[in-house]
Design an enzyme around this catalytic site. Sequence first.
Site, PDB file in Angstrom:
ATOM      1  N   TYR A 135      -1.096   2.575   0.642  1.00  0.00           N
ATOM      2  CA  TYR A 135      -0.694   1.306   1.271  1.00  0.00           C
ATOM      3  C   TYR A 135       0.687   1.444   1.918  1.00  0.00           C
ATOM      4  O   TYR A 135       0.902   0.995   3.053  1.00  0.00           O
ATOM      5  CB  TYR A 135      -0.688   0.198   0.203  1.00  0.00           C
ATOM      6  CG  TYR A 135      -0.050  -1.097   0.653  1.00  0.00           C
ATOM      7  CD1 TYR A 135      -0.707  -1.960   1.524  1.00  0.00           C
ATOM      8  CD2 TYR A 135       1.237  -1.445   0.220  1.00  0.00           C
ATOM      9  CE1 TYR A 135      -0.112  -3.137   1.945  1.00  0.00           C
ATOM     10  CE2 TYR A 135       1.838  -2.614   0.638  1.00  0.00           C
ATOM     11  CZ  TYR A 135       1.166  -3.459   1.497  1.00  0.00           C
ATOM     12  OH  TYR A 135       1.756  -4.615   1.924  1.00  0.00           O
ATOM     13  N   LEU A 136       1.605   2.093   1.219  1.00  0.00           N
ATOM     14  CA  LEU A 136       2.959   2.258   1.760  1.00  0.00           C
ATOM     15  C   LEU A 136       2.964   3.163   2.994  1.00  0.00           C
ATOM     16  O   LEU A 136       3.746   2.952   3.919  1.00  0.00           O
ATOM     17  CB  LEU A 136       3.889   2.812   0.673  1.00  0.00           C
ATOM     18  CG  LEU A 136       4.084   1.866  -0.528  1.00  0.00           C
ATOM     19  CD1 LEU A 136       4.910   2.559  -1.617  1.00  0.00           C
ATOM     20  CD2 LEU A 136       4.751   0.561  -0.099  1.00  0.00           C
TER      21      LEU A 136
END
Lengths: 212, 212
Positions: free
Chosen positions: B125-126
């Site tokens: 996600y990051l």
Amino acid sequence: MKVLVIGANGQVARHTLSKLKEEGHQVVAMIRDSSQADELVKLGADETVVADLEASFDHAFDHVDAVIFAAGSGGHTGADKTILIDLWGAIKAIDTAERMGVKRFVMLSSMGTVDPDKSDRIRHYLVAKKLADDHLKRSNLTYTIVRPGSLTNEQAEQVIKLEEEIQIRDNAIKREDVAIVLARVVNLENTFGKTFEILNGKTTINDALASI
Amino acid sequence: MKVLVIGANGQVARHTLSKLKEEGHQVVAMIRDSSQADELVKLGADETVVADLEASFDHAFDHVDAVIFAAGSGGHTGADKTILIDLWGAIKAIDTAERMGVKRFVMLSSMGTVDPDKSDRIRHYLVAKKLADDHLKRSNLTYTIVRPGSLTNEQAEQVIKLEEEIQIRDNAIKREDVAIVLARVVNLENTFGKTFEILNGKTTINDALASI
């Protein structure tokens, strides 16, 4: 040249090892698991290096002249791995090549990355591959981006169709033919800075690559 | 200004609607599902526009002065949607803003995107959020990138910690405070071209934003 194959245990990559030998290169197979080493040496690797795209892999780039990025998370893992291997792993490999002075970078990409929104089934995969390719194009590396269509396991016939963007996608391509293309472009100056799609076709690989 | 909120039904975005009104803006909420419209108007939207980041959404950018990108696939969908919404949707929104002459773009990003490899649990996600932010930084838009830490639902207290990269991450931040920051930066020239992280803290939001 000393050529590092990243993701060497992949299906296309395994064919690439012997093809690189035939082109006169010294072949280093980058693998995650040392138990794969013996088999990859049998397939043509001169040496193997254990390194992980999700951890540290700088050491694999030591004294290397060219990189072939053939890693892929494959169809059996989740899309989180598509982000972490196909996209983030590729970006880190590109950045590592720049940082460590490895100038030549050949990317095994995929047909359909020109416009991922045209695809339904594997759109997220094509986005990941496209963004990795875009990162490579923005780098200062001497790149070639090879985008095959659907892959099959028949023996190479060494005849392909090659275009920047193939309009009529009525065909697949043999993994062994893709491997021959990857190995042959490493030293082929007229493919430097180029991106192209390949399918089975009627033109010899040599003629197709010469036409770029 | 006429401000388009993309992903307006999200938890931070819903707070943002009324905060934008308090700043004197005209608020357009972009939603995927017209059944959300009534509730978002009650929450502060002047109008709603139905559009889908995974399909066509050009029409939502008509006559808009600024965009707040607050869309996210959320924790309940697969990582394929992280690619298609948080990353590819953001890239397409940035490109659409450029193409349609919407100059101002505020991105709701996330703490931890400076170095995704430091995270284990949500690394993919990051990576997606970082690459969207990188695309925005390379664009010709006037951007502000806001990176909150872990989000909680308490009422806003309007006191935060704000730094380019916060070293001691011993805190969370309230969604309503994030919304106030997003609304306030739209017109705040000293935040143009800036990227910063925020957590609960001791400085008033006004002072923290003035310090950038």
